[in-house]
Design a protein around this motif. Structure first.
Motif, mmCIF file in Angstrom:
data_model
loop_
_atom_site.group_PDB
_atom_site.id
_atom_site.type_symbol
_atom_site.label_atom_id
_atom_site.label_comp_id
_atom_site.label_asym_id
_atom_site.label_seq_id
_atom_site.Cartn_x
_atom_site.Cartn_y
_atom_site.Cartn_z
ATOM 1 N N MET A 1 0.841 -1.208 0.000
ATOM 2 C CA MET A 1 0.000 0.000 0.000
ATOM 3 C C MET A 1 0.870 1.249 0.000
ATOM 4 N N ARG A 2 1.966 1.165 0.815
ATOM 5 C CA ARG A 2 2.843 2.324 0.870
ATOM 6 C C ARG A 2 3.435 2.596 -0.522
ATOM 7 N N ASP A 3 3.816 1.466 -1.212
ATOM 8 C CA ASP A 3 4.396 1.600 -2.554
ATOM 9 C C ASP A 3 3.423 2.282 -3.501
ATOM 10 N N ARG A 4 2.178 1.796 -3.441
ATOM 11 C CA ARG A 4 1.201 2.325 -4.375
ATOM 12 C C ARG A 4 0.980 3.827 -4.131
ATOM 13 N N GLN A 5 0.918 4.182 -2.815
ATOM 14 C CA GLN A 5 0.719 5.594 -2.500
ATOM 15 C C GLN A 5 1.851 6.434 -3.068
ATOM 16 N N SER A 6 3.091 5.937 -2.873
ATOM 17 C CA SER A 6 4.195 6.766 -3.306
ATOM 18 C C SER A 6 4.164 6.929 -4.826
ATOM 19 N N VAL A 7 3.761 5.864 -5.543
ATOM 20 C CA VAL A 7 3.695 5.978 -7.001
ATOM 21 C C VAL A 7 2.652 7.004 -7.403
ATOM 22 N N THR A 8 1.439 6.864 -6.816
ATOM 23 C CA THR A 8 0.368 7.759 -7.238
ATOM 24 C C THR A 8 0.644 9.204 -6.802
ATOM 25 N N GLU A 9 1.399 9.364 -5.718
ATOM 26 C CA GLU A 9 1.707 10.724 -5.295
ATOM 27 C C GLU A 9 2.681 11.394 -6.260
ATOM 28 N N THR A 10 3.721 10.609 -6.669
ATOM 29 C CA THR A 10 4.708 11.235 -7.549
ATOM 30 C C THR A 10 4.226 11.324 -8.996
ATOM 31 N N HIS A 11 3.328 10.392 -9.405
ATOM 32 C CA HIS A 11 2.837 10.416 -10.791
ATOM 33 C C HIS A 11 1.318 10.497 -10.763
ATOM 34 N N PRO A 12 0.765 11.683 -10.911
ATOM 35 C CA PRO A 12 -0.691 11.779 -10.889
ATOM 36 C C PRO A 12 -1.293 10.831 -11.925
ATOM 37 N N ILE A 13 -2.298 10.070 -11.532
ATOM 38 C CA ILE A 13 -2.840 9.043 -12.419
ATOM 39 C C ILE A 13 -3.629 9.691 -13.541
ATOM 40 N N ASP A 14 -3.291 9.308 -14.791
ATOM 41 C CA ASP A 14 -4.062 9.889 -15.884
ATOM 42 C C ASP A 14 -5.374 9.125 -16.017
ATOM 43 N N PRO A 15 -6.378 9.738 -16.660
ATOM 44 C CA PRO A 15 -7.714 9.158 -16.669
ATOM 45 C C PRO A 15 -7.757 7.748 -17.271
ATOM 46 N N ALA A 16 -6.914 7.480 -18.299
ATOM 47 C CA ALA A 16 -6.917 6.153 -18.932
ATOM 48 C C ALA A 16 -6.462 5.093 -17.930
ATOM 49 N N VAL A 17 -5.451 5.424 -17.162
ATOM 50 C CA VAL A 17 -4.939 4.482 -16.163
ATOM 51 C C VAL A 17 -5.977 4.269 -15.064
ATOM 52 N N ARG A 18 -6.616 5.363 -14.645
ATOM 53 C CA ARG A 18 -7.641 5.237 -13.613
ATOM 54 C C ARG A 18 -8.762 4.299 -14.075
ATOM 55 N N ARG A 19 -9.147 4.443 -15.341
ATOM 56 C CA ARG A 19 -10.222 3.569 -15.871
ATOM 57 C C ARG A 19 -9.799 2.101 -15.837
ATOM 58 N N ILE A 20 -8.535 1.844 -16.174
ATOM 59 C CA ILE A 20 -8.033 0.464 -16.157
ATOM 60 C C ILE A 20 -8.110 -0.103 -14.735
ATOM 61 N N LEU A 21 -7.661 0.696 -13.787
ATOM 62 C CA LEU A 21 -7.661 0.226 -12.393
ATOM 63 C C LEU A 21 -9.085 -0.048 -11.928
ATOM 64 N N GLU A 22 -10.000 0.834 -12.318
ATOM 65 C CA GLU A 22 -11.401 0.638 -11.924
ATOM 66 C C GLU A 22 -11.982 -0.621 -12.559
ATOM 67 N N ARG A 23 -11.692 -0.797 -13.846
ATOM 68 C CA ARG A 23 -12.221 -1.992 -14.533
ATOM 69 C C ARG A 23 -11.650 -3.266 -13.934
ATOM 70 N N ALA A 24 -10.365 -3.236 -13.650
ATOM 71 C CA ALA A 24 -9.726 -4.421 -13.071
ATOM 72 C C ALA A 24 -10.400 -4.782 -11.745
ATOM 73 N N GLU A 25 -10.724 -3.759 -10.984
ATOM 74 C CA GLU A 25 -11.379 -3.968 -9.691
ATOM 75 C C GLU A 25 -12.795 -4.525 -9.890
ATOM 76 N N ILE A 26 -13.563 -3.834 -10.718
ATOM 77 C CA ILE A 26 -14.981 -4.204 -10.907
ATOM 78 C C ILE A 26 -15.111 -5.586 -11.533
ATOM 79 N N GLU A 27 -14.243 -5.885 -12.507
ATOM 80 C CA GLU A 27 -14.377 -7.159 -13.237
ATOM 81 C C GLU A 27 -13.596 -8.293 -12.572
ATOM 82 N N GLY A 28 -13.054 -8.043 -11.416
ATOM 83 C CA GLY A 28 -12.383 -9.112 -10.670
ATOM 84 C C GLY A 28 -11.153 -9.658 -11.375
ATOM 85 N N ILE A 29 -10.387 -8.769 -11.992
ATOM 86 C CA ILE A 29 -9.181 -9.211 -12.708
ATOM 87 C C ILE A 29 -8.055 -9.458 -11.705
#
Ligand code: GLU
Ligand code: MG
Length: 454
Positions: free
Chosen positions: A1-29
């Protein structure tokens, strides 16, 4: 979790990446495959878990440089700069994210091979195509393409000589009604799974020879067309496996039966892809064809990438044996297709093309050859209106084997220059090694390895 936070803090997530993360979550990937095609034409990759996806979308997955020196027998070739020392990153293109209906819980992304600093690597095939597309755009054009793949559906069984072989699903005749029924469940599932991944299915039919199927998809801009072909190859095989079958897109999985092509349909559009320039500009089409024919022997080393490819190419098999062009001539290497319906798009069909090729290298090389034709205003010669095989000696033949095609490639300054030093030395080493390895073995060995890899 700490790793993920540091990544998202230093690199603001672009909308395409956010959509991928959301889809992966929703579709149980659970696993996301980062795929690429290698110099042997094999589709390979590594997968990342959902919990590490956010980071890896940004950093890529580490990969050894040596894999671009691997042939289709998994034999590593000695190529300078592609040894045991050195890393690249598999960096996925966000727009290519698809979930895989035939492998529930998994998703795929098509990936570039990048240097550690994120810059393009000179052995990356997808970059080769992107660069070719950019060069074409510099002249004001865009290439629109579709692979028209055939494949053989059946079951894998052990053969008398110790090598597995493909037992075709049926003995239905070409386009025969009963063939639709024997492959019905598979064909429906394939069409569904391709559509789910955003490929638009055009036509389907059972074709000539036992178990042979053809399902075509809608054309797309060149990079998307190559990405689509990777997804297509994966889906054809994944769906078969899911249904306890085996499908092979190898050019000639059964030595005495018709081969599997992946004819390349091509048209030239304006840079913004609003207008097919082949409609109403016959000179443009003629020069493009002139370029394809001028480079054809060399081009086949990239569009028909395997030893098995040359078992398919030949007269009287509609796969093309001669380096000629002609309107609706199915024995010509370049067929000028009659448009379908009023909204049909004029296009060319390059027949010496199959699914053992790396689609990025194949399409990239086609662009370079066609562009050369446009720049030098090459004349394609008279269209051939007969079966060229009925006029012995009148027309140039295509290379008879992979080594002959590679000789032509090595002699083709334009394509060698376009490939660049690292890519061309790796490609030649990998392909020469395959020619030597299969040359030393019998046909059962060749068929087994090709139906396994493709
Ligand atoms: N199977 C043929 C080939 O190897 C093509 C037949 C067709 O025209 O669809 O290319
Ligand atoms: Mg066909």
């Amino acid at each position: 979790m700490r790793d993920r936070q540091s990544v998202t803090e230093t690199h603001p997530i672009d909308p395409a990446v956010r959509r991928i993360l959301e889809r992966a979550e929703i579709e149980g990937i659970e696993l996301v495959r980062f795929l690429y095609a290698d110099h042997g034409g094999v589709i390979r990759g590594k997968a990342v878990s959902r919990s590490r996806l956010a980071e890896r979308l940004h950093s890529g997955i580490g990969h050894t440089v040596a894999m671009m020196a691997m042939n289709m027998l998994d034999q590593l070739q000695e190529v300078e700069h592609l040894g045991p020392v050195g890393e690249v990153r598999l960096v996925p293109a966000p727009s290519t994210f698809v979930t895989l209906p035939y492998s529930p819980g998994a998703a795929t992304m098509l990936s570039d091979l990048r240097r550690l600093d994120g810059s393009p690597w000179d052995a990356c095939p997808r970059t080769f195509l992107k660069d070719a597309v950019a060069e074409l755009a510099g002249e004001g054009y865009a290439l629109v393409a579709a692979f028209e793949p055939e494949f053989t559906l059946g079951h894998r069984e052990s053969g008398p000589d110790g090598f597995d072989r493909l037992r075709p699903l049926d003995d239905s005749l070409c386009f025969a009604g009963i063939g639709f029924d024997t492959a019905h469940d598979y064909a429906l599932r394939l069409a569904h799974d391709l559509e789910t991944q955003g490929l638009r299915v055009e036509h389907y039919h059972p074709e000539l020879g036992p178990g042979q199927q053809e399902l075509s998809v809608r054309h797309a801009p060149a990079l998307r067309a190559a990405d689509n072909h990777v997804l297509y190859r994966e889906t054809v095989r994944g769906v078969a496996l899911r249904m306890s079958m085996w499908a092979s897109l190898a050019p000639k999985p059964l030595a005495d039966q018709p081969g599997n092509g992946a004819h390349l349909h091509l048209s030239l559009w304006d840079r913004e892809q609003r207008r097919n320039l082949f409609a109403g500009e016959p000179d443009l089409m003629a020069h493009f064809v002139g370029g394809l024919l001028a480079h054809l022997p060399a081009l086949t080393a990239l569009t028909c990438g395997s030893v098995n490819s040359f078992r398919r190419l030949g007269p009287r098999m509609w796969s093309s044996g001669y380096a000629v062009h002609g309107p609706d001539n199915r024995e010509a290497a370049v067929r000028i297709c009659s448009p379908l319906g009023e909204s049909g798009e004029p296009n060319l069909e390059l027949k010496p093309s199959d699914s053992s090729a790396n689609p990025y290298l194949s399409l990239g090389a086609v662009i370079h050859a066609g562009l050369d034709g446009l720049r030098r205003r090459l004349d394609p010669g008279e269209p051939v209106l007969v079966d060229p095989d009925t006029r012995p000696g009148a027309y140039p033949r295509l290379p008879a084997g992979l080594d002959e095609a590679l000789d032509a490639l090595e002699a083709d300054e334009l394509l060698m220059e376009a490939l660049g030093p690292l890519r061309r030395s790796a490609y030649l080493a990998v392909k020469r090694s395959e020619a030597a390895a299969f040359g030393a073995q019998d046909v059962a060995f060749e068929l087994y390895h090709h139906m396994r890899a493709f």
